[in-house]
Every structure is written in structure tokens, then in C-alpha cells.
Design an enzyme around this catalytic site. Sequence first.
Site, mmCIF file in Angstrom:
data_model
loop_
_atom_site.group_PDB
_atom_site.id
_atom_site.type_symbol
_atom_site.label_atom_id
_atom_site.label_comp_id
_atom_site.label_asym_id
_atom_site.label_seq_id
_atom_site.Cartn_x
_atom_site.Cartn_y
_atom_site.Cartn_z
ATOM 1 N N LYS A 152 10.060 -0.750 -9.882
ATOM 2 C CA LYS A 152 9.531 -1.318 -11.123
ATOM 3 C C LYS A 152 9.857 -2.799 -11.133
ATOM 4 C CE LYS A 152 13.566 0.330 -13.669
ATOM 5 N NZ LYS A 152 14.033 1.170 -14.767
ATOM 6 N N HIS A 184 0.839 -1.204 0.000
ATOM 7 C CA HIS A 184 0.000 0.000 0.000
ATOM 8 C C HIS A 184 0.869 1.248 0.000
ATOM 9 C CE1 HIS A 184 1.078 0.271 4.255
ATOM 10 N NE2 HIS A 184 0.721 1.537 4.161
ATOM 11 N N ARG A 199 18.403 0.168 -11.000
ATOM 12 C CA ARG A 199 18.765 -0.001 -12.415
ATOM 13 C C ARG A 199 19.219 -1.432 -12.639
ATOM 14 N NH1 ARG A 199 24.169 0.080 -13.600
ATOM 15 N NH2 ARG A 199 25.542 0.619 -11.883
#
Length: 171
Positions: free
Chosen positions: A141, A95, A155
Site C-alpha cells: 500500500k 505487473h 505497517r
Amino acid sequence: MRRTQRYKVDRSNSLWQIYQTVPFWKVVKNFIVIQIARYTPFLAMKNWLYRNFLHMKVGYETSFALMVMPDIMFPEKIKVGNNCVIGYNTTILAHEYLIKEYRIGDVIIGDEVMIGANTTILPGIEIGDGAIVSAGTLVHKDVPSGAFVGGNPMRLIYTKEEMGERNSNDF
């Protein structure tokens, strides 16, 4: 973009409205269970607590190091595969409470994933099988299977193919 559901709020910031989004007693129970698990040195007991009280999906022989902090509001949205190592003081969030909205998203960690100490994993992230996340990384990500990632911002350091080549040279 991370896979999260977004919920707009009006009036005050979303954290002030927390108990309209998650029951108070659920948070209390989760807090107690997480605190016990954070300090216990027994890996099997941690996994049992996570599976049975927090409804997390935790694979076989997965190891949560000391002080790991799974999401206190929505731990049931965390899935960790088999034979993973989750490093010391890692935070796994499902969350985010923001000013004008809150977001909820599943966190999926594949099999045989290594996550270094002091890493933060944001909601809506998938970490592929065999990936390595270096210590101190902000995982904002998805991480491809077999990749080695690190840093803040995160990265790609080595692809799966490059990791295979490096590992074949080790022996």
C-alpha cells in the site's frame, strides 16, 4: 486499494498468455538490460541503462544497489525520484499475473526515499518523498511522505512528525 488496471483472461492462467500482453522481443531486451544492470558496480551506468533502454524515469543521483530487479515486462511504468537509495536485491513490480486476470500499475517513488534490502514493491504503489522502507518489507500500500514503514505485512512505524522529532534528538 492499489492503483492498477485489471484485465480478465479466459482459458489458462494469465502467465500462459504473457506474449499476448507484452511482446516477446521486448521481454528479451529488458531481460538482457536488467541482467547487465543488476551486476554492474557503476551507478551512473545503471541509471543510463534504465533511462535509455527500459524507459524508466530515474532521478538525479539515485542509487540502485547490486541485484535490484525492476519489472521485466513494464519497466516504463516505474518512476524513481532524485537522490534515492534502492537497496540490495529489491524487486519493483509494475505487473501481477494471476489465475483469472493480470494487473498493471505505475510505481512512483518520490525524492530522497530510502528502500532497504530485499524489499518487494507491488504495482500501483506510491512512496512519498523522504520515506524510509525497512529491509525485507512487502510494500502493498502507499507510503506517506516522510514516514518510516516496515514488515510483512507492512505497517507504519513512525509518521513524518515522529521521524522529525527523532532526528532532531540525534544532534
